[in-house]
Design an enzyme around this catalytic site. Structure first.
Site, PDB file in Angstrom:
ATOM      1  N   LYS A   1       6.432   5.451  -2.214  1.00  0.00           N
ATOM      2  CA  LYS A   1       7.125   4.205  -2.120  1.00  0.00           C
ATOM      3  C   LYS A   1       5.944   3.159  -1.988  1.00  0.00           C
ATOM      4  CE  LYS A   1      10.047   1.666   1.299  1.00  0.00           C
ATOM      5  NZ  LYS A   1      10.765   1.888   2.646  1.00  0.00           N
ATOM      6  N   GLN A   2       5.159   3.321  -1.551  1.00  0.00           N
ATOM      7  CA  GLN A   2       3.923   2.467  -1.546  1.00  0.00           C
ATOM      8  C   GLN A   2       2.577   3.339  -1.582  1.00  0.00           C
ATOM      9  OE1 GLN A   2       4.740   0.125   2.011  1.00  0.00           O
ATOM     10  NE2 GLN A   2       3.092   0.969   3.189  1.00  0.00           N
TER      11      GLN A   2
ATOM     12  N   TRP B   1       4.543  -3.184  11.665  1.00  0.00           N
ATOM     13  CA  TRP B   1       3.143  -3.441  11.909  1.00  0.00           C
ATOM     14  C   TRP B   1       2.885  -4.511  10.943  1.00  0.00           C
ATOM     15  CZ3 TRP B   1       0.077  -0.380   7.349  1.00  0.00           C
ATOM     16  CH2 TRP B   1       0.851  -0.259   6.320  1.00  0.00           C
ATOM     17  N   ASP B   2       3.752  -5.516  10.347  1.00  0.00           N
ATOM     18  CA  ASP B   2       3.679  -6.473   9.680  1.00  0.00           C
ATOM     19  C   ASP B   2       2.659  -7.855   9.807  1.00  0.00           C
ATOM     20  OD1 ASP B   2       5.941  -6.105   7.402  1.00  0.00           O
ATOM     21  OD2 ASP B   2       6.119  -5.210   9.021  1.00  0.00           O
TER      22      ASP B   2
ATOM     23  N   GLU C   1       6.726   6.277   3.597  1.00  0.00           N
ATOM     24  CA  GLU C   1       7.881   6.720   4.283  1.00  0.00           C
ATOM     25  C   GLU C   1       8.573   7.740   3.502  1.00  0.00           C
ATOM     26  OE1 GLU C   1       9.976   3.210   5.597  1.00  0.00           O
ATOM     27  OE2 GLU C   1       8.567   2.661   7.055  1.00  0.00           O
TER      28      GLU C   1
END
Length: 801
Positions: free
Chosen positions: A619-620, A362-363, A501
């Site tokens: 993680k984020q 998705w970057d 994730e």
């Protein structure tokens, strides 16, 4: 970073073999079609097939994937097999070395190094290296330049200039073309990788080396030609074949002027650009090798780069910040360039390298604000990659019993799901099931990309054509995935994974997936609203034609409006927006200091037969993504549309809650915080921004940076600077100007395009000025805190934040 700091983050003054692989990725060169790691030619297999692991001579063609079947997890029982698309490491044509008389071959790791310099010059598109060394008792100086041509899509060039102040013995040159390469950069992926190329033809003709190869799919063909030149000399080359390596050697006397120049010119073509017969394919690429002088090839390349920089100027008096921002833009434009247009390519998170197998995630979402306001044609080409796979996405939705388009989390050539079924944990040497394919939010990212391009260009054809297809079919998917919960009296979405994730299932659950991930649900609601907005903005005839083409019935539109107003968000009683249903019931973070130096949390916990699914550690920060993607007014309107008041105090508690639980183990995390926290925590935002820009520059030698630069993070940092700090973003009603520069941000100037007009933005002495280019053909409406201002061509307006 402060004004007057003259450190150059893109220059190395010493050689460090332990850090070479990371530097090779950091200094990789590309042109949107080819990508070349910065591995030294003299440490390639020019010296033999067995070389140490300090270097990795990767060479890649954008979008050239192999889908040969591989074991799903070789160390797992069951014999499961998978066919995952992986970017192919091409034959290495750059091997080059020499020896004096009968002495030892020149090898960077074997000679006495007297001085070493290496520097990337983004504005020139060049990488150079200067090495002074002693070989067999003789002192030589090597100056190396290399570039991947931004003027010719299939051309890469290497040039050596060797100098000595005293006469030297005769020189034996050795050039190699290595067809025995493998995909072996990422140790933990080696089970999925290995040998991919099948060599069909290998030949040396004079100074030319030729190879034709193929992949598992017979239509995938490659031909490569390499020419070694010695300007001013006509050596006689002798060629031998060593397995699937071609070795060419020539002996010449050391020039009396004390200076010897060597060049390698490489041309690559693939697939339908080639005739089917390997010999004919080799002859064709050989014929494309340029005869022009090196200076002419370099000049054409630099002129092409100069045009790109002219379309995306960015200047600051802080030299370190200047170089870091140039590095970010440089890598974005190496991954997607004017040479990419018309080619079937996405935007991989590590650039065109082996990190994540070169697949597409998705970057591009983080690159679209930057590309859409400078290079809209490049953004449009990335959307074509998605649109070409629309039928495959429709098929995937049907297989799941859903409607619309279900795009895969990871894609490659065909549009199938490319997420590996298992991931290898290098700490425990065990295989971990990978359920991240449930990141359905990829569809919302594609809609965000369409909308960003429309806001920047006002292109009605985009909405009526490919962009409209994507938005409406993805909205249709969300409407079919959501279901009504009688108890909540709202629509809910179950069985998904968010951008974080680290959470893919509930503790001890037998099936993967989470309920009501906040990011997923909010983006689904936003997508449904954009689909209706899109149809409302099109002229009636074009909206009707789009609806008819996609067979969108009136009752579907009613459902989209209803669901888009009533999607559930997991707010807690104290007003904090939770990451997903049940997140607050998980155990506290397992580490007292999530920012401490420790192994990657999911790997570390798995070594103890534990999982991140049990803990409030992320993680984020999924929830903070909203504040990164949307302006405050738009976000407030979105929550109000859903019937959730966005209270300031609850917002502060939400930010504090999620910041205390994030590990920042995603390269995107700091960048997201850099934009999301500019109002709530401006000092933290600035710290995150500086760290984000240095993600790869300061990375440890053994980190993931050796697999390729973190392209989403670099592109996102450019977006943060423009949209969040300078406050410049395209809107439906004009160019929005709501600056919030951090106190430490130095003066900065940039330019962008809005609706075809060039706009210059200048932050100076804490004041932001916006100026419409004198050559503009129409006035520009600025939307700002005090109202609206109409700028005529050549006029400027400024505001003190």
């Amino acid at each position: 970073m402060s004004a007057g700091d003259d450190r150059d983050p893109l220059r190395f003054a010493h050689y460090d073999p332990l850090d070479e692989r990371r530097r090779e990725a950091l200094f990789s060169l590309g042109n949107g079609v080819l990508s070349w790691r910065a591995s030294p030619p003299e440490t390639a297999r020019a010296l033999g097939p067995q070389r140490p692991d300090d270097h990795y001579a990767g060479f890649y063609r954008a979008g050239w994937y192999d889908e040969a079947p591989r074991p799903a997890a070789p160390r797992q029982p069951g014999g499961e097999v998978t066919a995952l698309g992986a970017l192919v490491n091409l034959p290495d044509p750059f091997g080059l070395t020499l020896r004096l008389g009968d002495g030892a071959w020149f090898d960077l790791d074997g000679v006495e190094r007297l001085d070493y310099r290496q520097c990337l010059e983004p504005r020139l598109g060049l990488l150079w290296r200067r090495l002074r060394f002693r070989l067999d008792g003789h002192e030589l100086t090597l100056h190396e330049e290399r570039f991947v041509s931004m003027a010719e899509a299939d051309l890469a060039v290497l040039r050596w200039t060797l100098e000595a102040s005293t006469p030297l013995p005769a020189v034996t040159l050795r050039a190699t073309l290595d067809g025995a390469v493998e995909n072996a950069l990422v140790d933990r992926d080696r089970a999925y990788e290995g040998r991919r190329l099948q060599v069909h033809h290998l030949e040396g003709i004079g100074s030319d080396a030729l190879i034709a190869a193929g992949l598992h799919a017979p239509e995938r063909r490659l031909a490569l030609a390499s020419r070694t030149r010695v300007p001013g000399h006509s050596p006689r080359w002798e060629t031998r074949r060593d397995g699937q390596r071609l070795v060419q050697e020539a002996c010449i006397p050391w020039p009396s002027e004390g200076r010897l120049v060597l060049e390698k010119r490489v041309v690559v073509q693939v697939d339908d650009d080639l005739p089917e017969a390997p010999e004919a394919a080799c002859a064709q690429v050989r014929g494309r090798l340029p005869d022009a002088p090196y200076e002419a090839l370099r000049a054409d390349h630099q002129q092409a780069w100069a045009r790109l920089w002219a379309d995306s100027p960015l200047q600051t008096p802080d030299p370190t910040l200047q170089r870091l921002l140039e590095l970010a833009a440089f890598h974005v434009l190496q991954a997607v360039s004017p040479l990419s247009i018309g080619r079937d390519q996405g935007l991989p998170p590590k650039g065109w390298q082996e990190g994540y197998s070169g697949q597409i995630f998705w970057d591009e979402l983080f690159a679209f604000p930057y590309l859409s306001t400078r290079f809209p044609e490049l953004a449009r080409n990335l959307l074509r990659y998605r649109h070409r796979r629309l039928d495959k996405a429709r098929e995937r939705a049907r297989r799941c019993g859903l409607r619309g388009a279900l795009y895969p989390w990871r894609s490659a050539r065909h549009g199938d799901e490319e997420t590996p079924p298992y991931q290898y944990n290098p700490l425990s040497c065990r295989w971990m099931r990978d359920n991240t394919y449930l990141q359905r939010h990829i569809g919302a990212a594609i809609v965000y990309d369409v909308w960003q391009l429309y806001l920047a260009t006002g292109d009605e054809d985009l909405l009526a054509g490919d962009g409209g297809d994507l938005v409406l079919e993805i909205a249709r998917f969300w409407a079919s995935l959501a279901h009504y919960d009688e108890g909540l009296e709202r629509y809910v979405i179950h069985g998904v994974v968010g951008p974080d994730e680290y959470h893919s299932a509930y503790p001890d659950a037998t099936e993967p997936g989470l309920r009501n991930n906040a990011y997923t649900n909010l983006m689904a609601a936003w997508t449904l609203q954009r689909a209706l907005d899109l149809l409302a903005r099109l002229p009636a005839e074009r909206a009707s034609a789009l609806r008819q083409r996609l067979a969108v019935a009136p009752e579907e539109l009613d459902a989209w409006a209803r669901i888009g107003r009533r999607l559930y968000l997991p707010f807690r009683e104290d007003g904090v927006l939770d990451q997903f249903d049940g997140f607050q019931t998980l155990a506290p973070p397992p580490c007292s200091d999530l920012s401490a130096d420790h192994p990657r949390l999911d790997w570390f916990l798995e070594t103890r037969h534990d999982t991140c699914n049990r803990y409030q550690a992320t993680k984020q920060p999924d929830v903070l993504m909203f504040r990164y993607l949307f302006g405050a007014d738009e976000l407030r309107a979105l929550f109000q549309h859903l019937g959730y008041p966005l209270e300031e105090e609850a917002g502060r508690r939400t930010v504090a809650y999620h910041l205390a639980r994030v590990t920042h183990e995603s390269s995107l995390s700091k960048m997201i915080c850099a934009g999301a926290l500019v109002d709530a925590e401006p000092e933290i935002a600035w710290t995150c921004f500086c760290q984000c820009l240095r993600t790869d520059v300061d990375a440890p030698a053994d980190s993931g940076a050796l697999e390729g630069v973190h392209l989403g993070s670099l592109a996102g940092s450019l977006d943060v600077l423009q949209r969040h700090y300078l406050g410049i973003s395209p809107g439906l009603d004009g160019l929005r100007v709501f600056p919030a520069p951090p106190a430490a941000l130095p003066d900065i100037a940039l330019a962008l395009r809005y609706r075809g007009q060039r706009v210059e933005v200048d932050l100076r002495d804490r004041r932001v000025q916006v100026r419409l280019d004198p050559a503009a053909t129409a006035p520009l409406t600025l939307v700002h805190a005090a109202g609206r201002t109409c700028l005529l061509p050549g006029e400027a307006w400024s505001v003190q934040p």
